[in-house]
Write an enzyme that holds these catalytic residues in place. Structure first.
Site, PDB file in Angstrom:
ATOM      1  N   SER A  67       0.885  -1.330  -0.195  1.00 10.04           N
ATOM      2  CA  SER A  67       0.034   0.026  -0.122  1.00 10.04           C
ATOM      3  C   SER A  67       0.926   1.377   0.193  1.00 10.04           C
ATOM      4  CB  SER A  67      -1.018  -0.004   1.444  1.00 10.04           C
ATOM      5  OG  SER A  67      -0.285  -0.166   2.475  1.00 10.04           O
ATOM      6  N   HIS A  98      -5.149  -3.041  -3.021  1.00 13.08           N
ATOM      7  CA  HIS A  98      -4.692  -2.239  -4.134  1.00 13.08           C
ATOM      8  C   HIS A  98      -4.557  -2.901  -5.579  1.00 13.08           C
ATOM      9  CE1 HIS A  98      -4.119   1.094  -1.259  1.00 13.08           C
ATOM     10  NE2 HIS A  98      -3.717   0.129  -0.456  1.00 13.08           N
ATOM     11  N   LYS A 139     -11.203   1.478  -2.673  1.00 14.68           N
ATOM     12  CA  LYS A 139     -10.164   2.046  -3.482  1.00 14.68           C
ATOM     13  C   LYS A 139     -10.760   2.090  -4.982  1.00 14.68           C
ATOM     14  CE  LYS A 139      -7.502   1.411   0.441  1.00 14.68           C
ATOM     15  NZ  LYS A 139      -6.959   0.283   1.512  1.00 14.68           N
TER      16      LYS A 139
HETATM   17  C1  LIG Z   1      -7.037   0.257   2.799  1.00 15.27           C
HETATM   18  C2  LIG Z   1      -6.336  -1.088   3.166  1.00 15.27           C
HETATM   19  C3  LIG Z   1      -7.169  -2.007   4.125  1.00 15.27           C
HETATM   20  C4  LIG Z   1      -8.143  -1.698   4.937  1.00 15.27           C
HETATM   21  O1  LIG Z   1      -9.332  -1.622   4.070  1.00 15.27           O
HETATM   22  P1  LIG Z   1     -10.819  -0.835   4.589  1.00 15.27           P
HETATM   23  O2  LIG Z   1     -11.857  -0.978   4.084  1.00 15.27           O
HETATM   24  O3  LIG Z   1     -10.204   0.703   4.330  1.00 15.27           O
HETATM   25  O4  LIG Z   1     -10.747  -0.949   6.073  1.00 15.27           O
HETATM   26  C5  LIG Z   1      -6.353  -3.204   4.161  1.00 15.27           C
HETATM   27  N1  LIG Z   1      -5.439  -3.794   3.535  1.00 15.27           N
HETATM   28  C6  LIG Z   1      -4.809  -2.860   3.022  1.00 15.27           C
HETATM   29  C7  LIG Z   1      -3.592  -3.139   2.324  1.00 15.27           C
HETATM   30  C8  LIG Z   1      -5.268  -1.393   2.594  1.00 15.27           C
HETATM   31  O5  LIG Z   1      -4.477  -0.568   1.912  1.00 15.27           O
END
Ligand SMILES: *Cc1c(COP(=O)(O)O)cnc(C)c1O
Length: 384
Positions: free
Chosen positions: A178, A206, A238
Site C-alpha cells: 500500500s 490495491h 479503493k
Molecule cells: C485500505 C487497506 C485495508 C483496509 O481496508 P478498509 O476497507 O479501508 O478498512 C486493508 N489492507 C490494505 C492493504 C489496505 O490498503
C-alpha cells in the site's frame, strides 16, 4: 490533571518529530479536484484509482438502492441484516474472481481481523511481510498467534523462517504494497505454501480493479487462482470508489468465517444501498477497460517525467508512486509547499512506513488528465 499532562507531553513530542497528524476537511465532491479550506486542489492522495467514486451511474445506483431498501441494514448479517443486494453481490464477486464463494465484511480492516482470528490461534505461527498493512499485523495480535515478519518480498528468507517452525500455519501478504506500490512475489509464495501445506492469504486492496483480467486483481495478474492462493481479501473503498470489503475462498472457508469471524458476526451489515453502488461499480469497472488503459499511460508518463527530473522513485508499476523524502519534517514541508501550489499530496510518515522513509505517496487515477500529471511534475521539480 496529571494524566492529561502525560497526553500533552506525548503530543508535543510527536509534533517536534514531525509525526503529528491532523485532519483536513474536504468541502465538496471526492474526485481529482477537491476543495480544502476554500482552495481548489488537484488530488494525488486518493485511492480512487479508476475515478469511480463520483461516477454518475454509481451515484444513481446508490440512490435507487436507498429507495428500495432504506438506509441502514438494521442488524448484523446473521441476525436480520443480510439483504438480497448482499447475496447478489457475493455471487457476482465469486463469479468474477473465480472462487467458490465470497463473504462481505463492513471494512477491509475488519475482514483481515476476521480471517486471521478464525484461522490462527495461540500455538500457531503466522508469517508476514515487513511492509504488510497494519490490519494484517493487528489480526495476528488479536488472534494471540505468534507473528514472524520477514524482509520485504524476500521469499528465500521466508522459506528459512518457515522451515525452522513446525507450527507454521499461514502466510499473509499485501498483493500490492500500500505504501510502496510494488507487488508481492505471489507465484514463489504459492509454491512455498503448497509445499509446506500452509494457508496463503493475499490482501489485494490495491490490486483489485487495477491489475489482472478486467481488474480481477494481482492473483489474476500472475495467472494464479484458488489452487495457488486459497484466500483473498479485497476492498471496495479503493479502485471501486465505494466502501466495504469481501473475502473469497472455498465453501469450507466461508462457512468457517460465518461461524467464527467475530468481526463478521458482531457488527452491523453494510447498508444495502451501498452494496447496490458496489454492484454497479463492479460491473462498470469490468466493462470500462479504457480506465485501466488510461491509468497505465498516466503511470508511464509520470515515471518518464520523474526520471528525467532525477527524482528518487520506487520500482512500482502500479498507480502508487511514492517519492521517498526520508525525514518526516522535510516530508511535511514539501507536502505544504505543494499544497500552496494547488496539489494535495499527503506526507506519509512513521509508523505507517519505516523510520527514515517518510514519503509523498503519489497516487494516480484514470480521472487525472495528462496536463495535471505534467503540472505535478513541474511543481515537484520546484518543491524538492
Ligand atoms: C485500505 C487497506 C485495508 C483496509 O481496508 P478498509 O476497507 O479501508 O478498512 C486493508 N489492507 C490494505 C492493504 C489496505 O490498503
Amino acid at each position: 490533571m496529571r494524566r492529561d499532562q502525560i497526553l500533552a507531553e506525548r503530543l508535543k513530542r510527536r509534533r517536534e518529530q514531525g509525526l503529528y497528524r491532523s485532519l483536513e476537511v474536504v468541502t465538496d465532491r471526492q474526485g481529482v479536484e477537491v476543495v480544502v479550506k476554500g482552495q481548489k486542489l488537484i488530488n494525488f492522495s486518493s485511492n480512487d484509482y479508476l475515478g469511480m467514486a463520483s461516477h454518475p451511474q454509481v451515484i444513481a445506483a446508490m440512490k435507487r438502492g436507498a429507495d428500495r431498501y432504506g438506509i441502514g441494514s438494521g442488524a448484523s448479517h446473521l441476525v436480520s441484516g443480510h439483504f438480497q443486494s448482499h447475496a447478489e453481490l457475493e455471487q457476482e464477486l465469486a463469479e468474477f474472481v473465480g472462487y467458490e464463494r465470497t463473504l462481505l465484511f463492513s471494512t477491509g480492516y475488519q475482514a483481515n481481523l476476521g480471517v486471521l482470528t478464525a484461522l490462527s490461534s495461540r500455538n500457531d505461527w503466522v508469517f508476514e511481510d515487513r511492509l504488510n498493512h497494519a490490519s494484517l499485523l493487528d489480526g495476528v495480535r488479536l488472534a494471540g498467534a505468534n507473528l514472524k515478519r520477514y524482509p520485504h518480498g524476500d521469499v528465500s528468507a521466508l522459506k528459512s523462517l518457515v522451515e525452522e517452525q513446525p507450527q507454521a500455519c499461514l502466510l499473509a501478504t499485501d498483493g500490492v504494497f500500500s505504501m510502496d506500490g510494488d507487488l508481492a512475489p505471489l507465484p514463489e509464495m504459492a509454491d512455498l505454501a503448497r509445499c509446506r501445506d500452509l494457508w496463503l492469504y493475499v490482501d489485494d486492496a490495491h490490486g483489485f480493479g487495477v491489475l489482472g483480467k478486467e481488474g480481477a486483481g494481482s492473483i489474476s495478474h500472475f495467472g494464479l487462482g484458488p489452487k495457488h492462493v486459497p484466500i483473498v481479501m479485497a476492498t471496495f473503498g479503493k479502485a471501486l470508489g465505494v466502501f466495504g470489503a469481501f473475502v473469497a475462498g472455498s465453501e469450507l472457508l466461508i462457512e468457517t468465517l460465518i461461524q467464527q469471524a467475530r468481526t463478521f458476526i458482531y457488527t452491523t451489515a453494510l447498508p444495502p444501498a451501498l452494496t447496490e453502488a458496489v454492484r454497479m461499480s463492479l460491473a462498470l469497472m469490468q466493462r470500462e477497460n479504457w480506465r485501466r488503459e488510461k491509468l497505465t499511460d498516466l503511470i508511464a508518463r509520470f515515471r518518464r517525467g520523474a526520471s528525467a527530473l532525477g527524482l528518487n522513485l520506487i520500482d512500482s508499476s502500479t498507480p502508487i508512486q511514492p517519492l521517498i523524502v526520508g525525514d518526516s519534517l522535510r516530508a511535511l514541508e514539501v507536502s505544504r509547499s505543494l499544497q500552496a501550489k494547488g496539489f494535495w499530496l499527503s506526507a506519509i510518515r512513521p509508523p505507517t512506513v519505516p523510520v527514515g522513509t517518510a514519503r509523498l505517496r503519489i497516487t494516480l487515477s484514470a480521472a487525472h488528465s495528462e496536463t495535471q500529471v505534467d503540472r505535478l511534475l513541474e511543481a515537484l521539480s520546484q518543491s524538492l
